[in-house]
Design a protein around this motif. Structure first.
Motif, PDB file in Angstrom:
ATOM      1  N   ASP A 140      16.035  36.033 -27.772  1.00 57.52           N
ATOM      2  CA  ASP A 140      17.058  37.019 -28.141  1.00 57.52           C
ATOM      3  C   ASP A 140      18.409  36.319 -28.064  1.00 57.52           C
ATOM      4  N   LYS A 141      18.975  35.984 -29.216  1.00 55.29           N
ATOM      5  CA  LYS A 141      20.217  35.219 -29.253  1.00 55.29           C
ATOM      6  C   LYS A 141      21.387  35.984 -28.633  1.00 55.29           C
ATOM      7  N   ARG A 142      21.255  37.301 -28.549  1.00 56.06           N
ATOM      8  CA  ARG A 142      22.358  38.110 -27.999  1.00 56.06           C
ATOM      9  C   ARG A 142      22.221  38.325 -26.497  1.00 56.06           C
ATOM     10  N   LYS A 143      21.140  37.822 -25.923  1.00 53.52           N
ATOM     11  CA  LYS A 143      20.892  38.038 -24.495  1.00 53.52           C
ATOM     12  C   LYS A 143      21.942  37.318 -23.660  1.00 53.52           C
ATOM     13  N   ARG A 144      22.594  38.062 -22.770  1.00 51.00           N
ATOM     14  CA  ARG A 144      23.673  37.493 -21.967  1.00 51.00           C
ATOM     15  C   ARG A 144      23.375  37.531 -20.466  1.00 51.00           C
ATOM     16  N   SER A 145      22.241  38.083 -20.073  1.00 47.25           N
ATOM     17  CA  SER A 145      21.906  38.186 -18.650  1.00 47.25           C
ATOM     18  C   SER A 145      20.423  37.882 -18.456  1.00 47.25           C
ATOM     19  N   ILE A 146      20.129  37.029 -17.479  1.00 48.86           N
ATOM     20  CA  ILE A 146      18.750  36.628 -17.188  1.00 48.86           C
ATOM     21  C   ILE A 146      18.495  36.806 -15.696  1.00 48.86           C
ATOM     22  N   VAL A 147      17.407  37.480 -15.352  1.00 46.29           N
ATOM     23  CA  VAL A 147      17.020  37.684 -13.961  1.00 46.29           C
ATOM     24  C   VAL A 147      16.070  36.559 -13.546  1.00 46.29           C
ATOM     25  N   VAL A 148      16.387  35.893 -12.465  1.00 42.53           N
ATOM     26  CA  VAL A 148      15.570  34.794 -11.941  1.00 42.53           C
ATOM     27  C   VAL A 148      14.789  35.310 -10.739  1.00 42.53           C
ATOM     28  N   GLU A 149      13.474  35.321 -10.851  1.00 47.78           N
ATOM     29  CA  GLU A 149      12.610  35.795  -9.771  1.00 47.78           C
ATOM     30  C   GLU A 149      12.133  34.633  -8.906  1.00 47.78           C
ATOM     31  N   ASP A 150      11.781  34.964  -7.675  1.00 44.35           N
ATOM     32  CA  ASP A 150      11.116  34.018  -6.759  1.00 44.35           C
ATOM     33  C   ASP A 150      11.916  32.736  -6.533  1.00 44.35           C
ATOM     34  N   MET A 151      13.219  32.888  -6.344  1.00 49.36           N
ATOM     35  CA  MET A 151      14.034  31.727  -6.032  1.00 49.36           C
ATOM     36  C   MET A 151      15.251  32.165  -5.223  1.00 49.36           C
ATOM     37  N   ALA A 152      15.577  31.379  -4.207  1.00 42.94           N
ATOM     38  CA  ALA A 152      16.747  31.681  -3.384  1.00 42.94           C
ATOM     39  C   ALA A 152      18.023  31.324  -4.134  1.00 42.94           C
ATOM     40  N   PRO A 153      19.084  32.097  -3.942  1.00 45.54           N
ATOM     41  CA  PRO A 153      20.349  31.801  -4.627  1.00 45.54           C
ATOM     42  C   PRO A 153      20.845  30.378  -4.391  1.00 45.54           C
ATOM     43  N   ARG A 154      20.706  29.886  -3.156  1.00 47.41           N
ATOM     44  CA  ARG A 154      21.206  28.542  -2.864  1.00 47.41           C
ATOM     45  C   ARG A 154      20.438  27.493  -3.668  1.00 47.41           C
ATOM     46  N   VAL A 155      19.149  27.721  -3.865  1.00 53.32           N
ATOM     47  CA  VAL A 155      18.344  26.767  -4.629  1.00 53.32           C
ATOM     48  C   VAL A 155      18.760  26.781  -6.098  1.00 53.32           C
ATOM     49  N   PHE A 156      18.967  27.977  -6.651  1.00 51.76           N
ATOM     50  CA  PHE A 156      19.381  28.051  -8.053  1.00 51.76           C
ATOM     51  C   PHE A 156      20.776  27.450  -8.239  1.00 51.76           C
ATOM     52  N   LYS A 157      21.649  27.656  -7.268  1.00 53.30           N
ATOM     53  CA  LYS A 157      22.982  27.064  -7.335  1.00 53.30           C
ATOM     54  C   LYS A 157      22.892  25.536  -7.331  1.00 53.30           C
ATOM     55  N   ALA A 158      21.977  24.996  -6.513  1.00 52.79           N
ATOM     56  CA  ALA A 158      21.777  23.544  -6.479  1.00 52.79           C
ATOM     57  C   ALA A 158      21.216  23.043  -7.803  1.00 52.79           C
ATOM     58  N   LEU A 159      20.342  23.850  -8.424  1.00 54.07           N
ATOM     59  CA  LEU A 159      19.798  23.494  -9.730  1.00 54.07           C
ATOM     60  C   LEU A 159      20.904  23.411 -10.775  1.00 54.07           C
ATOM     61  N   LEU A 160      21.770  24.408 -10.809  1.00 56.75           N
ATOM     62  CA  LEU A 160      22.891  24.396 -11.742  1.00 56.75           C
ATOM     63  C   LEU A 160      23.807  23.195 -11.501  1.00 56.75           C
ATOM     64  N   HIS A 161      24.056  22.925 -10.234  1.00 59.10           N
ATOM     65  CA  HIS A 161      24.892  21.776  -9.869  1.00 59.10           C
ATOM     66  C   HIS A 161      24.298  20.499 -10.455  1.00 59.10           C
ATOM     67  N   PHE A 162      22.981  20.341 -10.357  1.00 55.28           N
ATOM     68  CA  PHE A 162      22.315  19.146 -10.872  1.00 55.28           C
ATOM     69  C   PHE A 162      22.366  19.115 -12.396  1.00 55.28           C
ATOM     70  N   VAL A 163      22.213  20.263 -13.031  1.00 54.13           N
ATOM     71  CA  VAL A 163      22.250  20.337 -14.492  1.00 54.13           C
ATOM     72  C   VAL A 163      23.588  19.820 -15.013  1.00 54.13           C
ATOM     73  N   TYR A 164      24.673  20.210 -14.372  1.00 57.45           N
ATOM     74  CA  TYR A 164      26.013  19.842 -14.842  1.00 57.45           C
ATOM     75  C   TYR A 164      26.460  18.472 -14.335  1.00 57.45           C
ATOM     76  N   LYS A 165      26.080  18.104 -13.119  1.00 53.75           N
ATOM     77  CA  LYS A 165      26.641  16.904 -12.496  1.00 53.75           C
ATOM     78  C   LYS A 165      25.632  15.782 -12.289  1.00 53.75           C
ATOM     79  N   ASP A 166      24.357  16.058 -12.579  1.00 59.42           N
ATOM     80  CA  ASP A 166      23.302  15.047 -12.458  1.00 59.42           C
ATOM     81  C   ASP A 166      23.188  14.495 -11.037  1.00 59.42           C
TER      82      ASP A 166
END
Length: 281
Positions: free
Chosen positions: A144-170
């Protein structure tokens, strides 16, 4: 010889320079000079020569006729400009820094991830570029190209934040606030996240972290994790750790051993078989 040759030679070895030079002839009677030729070249250790010039600069007969060669004397002026290669400092690549700044500034974000009670904003195209899972979810034929919100299940916020950090900063974010066991546990959660989203480099870095922290108390649980998430290098490291110094009895007394037996019965049997053979030797 019918021609006069002119050459420049670089004297110092192992030097590299870009050279631009003009040759001018000086008239023997008037003392005035005229431009004849202009050349440019780069001297370095990779080239097969240390000199450069004109093997047929001018005919001797022409030089005599024009008044530049007289009594076997010829005067040549050379205007020389030398630019030493490497004098211009080039800054290191800053793409990763720029992408990290983009994450911090939140400029142009166009998708929000809801992880438990927290929300994280990011850039769809960058996520899709870095993570195959998001390429399919955000830009695939069924997305859905118009989708602007995604729910992430079974993951702690700190872990997802670390994932994003790695995506942008390697690289991983700083985790100085974690003690040894917390750091190891965070490594396991990040490995699961990396496997979930297809981040192979991040996954291997997590494997390296866990490999360096193997102990009798943790190796069984780490082996189960490696088997479940197809971490062949980490799995081999766990097996070598158990095999070395015949640690199987100590591992069997650890808390994670029961889970190892349930999750990996065939592998557990192989470990005992190897241990029995080594004891006979």
């Amino acid at each position: 010889m019918d021609y006069v040759a002119t050459f420049l030679e670089i004297i110092n070895e192992n030097n590299e320079a870009s050279v631009h030079f003009n040759f001018r002839l000086v008239h023997q009677d008037t003392g005035q000079s005229v431009f004849v030729s202009s050349l440019r070249n780069v001297f370095n250790e990779k080239t097969s020569f240390t000199c450069w010039g004109l093997p047929k600069f001018m005919k001797k007969s022409d030089l005599v006729t024009l008044g530049y060669l007289k009594d076997d004397c010829l005067e040549i002026e050379c205007d020389l400009t030398v630019i030493k290669v490497g004098e211009i400092d080039v800054p290191p690549p800053d793409l990763v820094q720029n992408l990290g700044d983009l994450l911090e500034s939140q400029v142009g974000v166009d998708v929000t991830f809801k992880v438990k009670e927290e929300a994280f904003q990011a850039h769809r195209i960058l996520l899709a570029t870095r993570l195959p899972v998001f390429m399919a979810e955000l830009y695939g034929p069924l997305s859905d190209k118009r989708k602007r919100s995604i729910v992430v299940e079974d993951m702690a916020p700190r872990v997802f934040k670390a994932l994003l950090h790695f995506v942008y900063k390697d690289r991983f974010p700083a985790m100085d606030d974690l003690d040894g066991s917390e750091y190891e546990e965070m490594g396991k959660h990040m490995l699961v996240a990396a496997d979930r989203y297809g981040m192979e480099r991040m996954k291997l870095m997590c494997e390296s972290i866990l490999c360096n922290r193997l102990s009798v108390e943790t190796v069984a649980a780490t082996l189960v994790l490696a088997d479940q998430h197809h971490c062949s290098k980490l799995k081999d490291a766990c097996i070598r750790f158990i095999d070395s110094s015949n640690r199987i009895d100590d591992v069997a007394a650890s808390q994670g051993y029961e889970n190892l037996k349930r999750a990996c019965p065939v592998l557990t049997a192989e470990l005992w078989e190897k241990s029995a053979k080594s004891r006979k030797l």
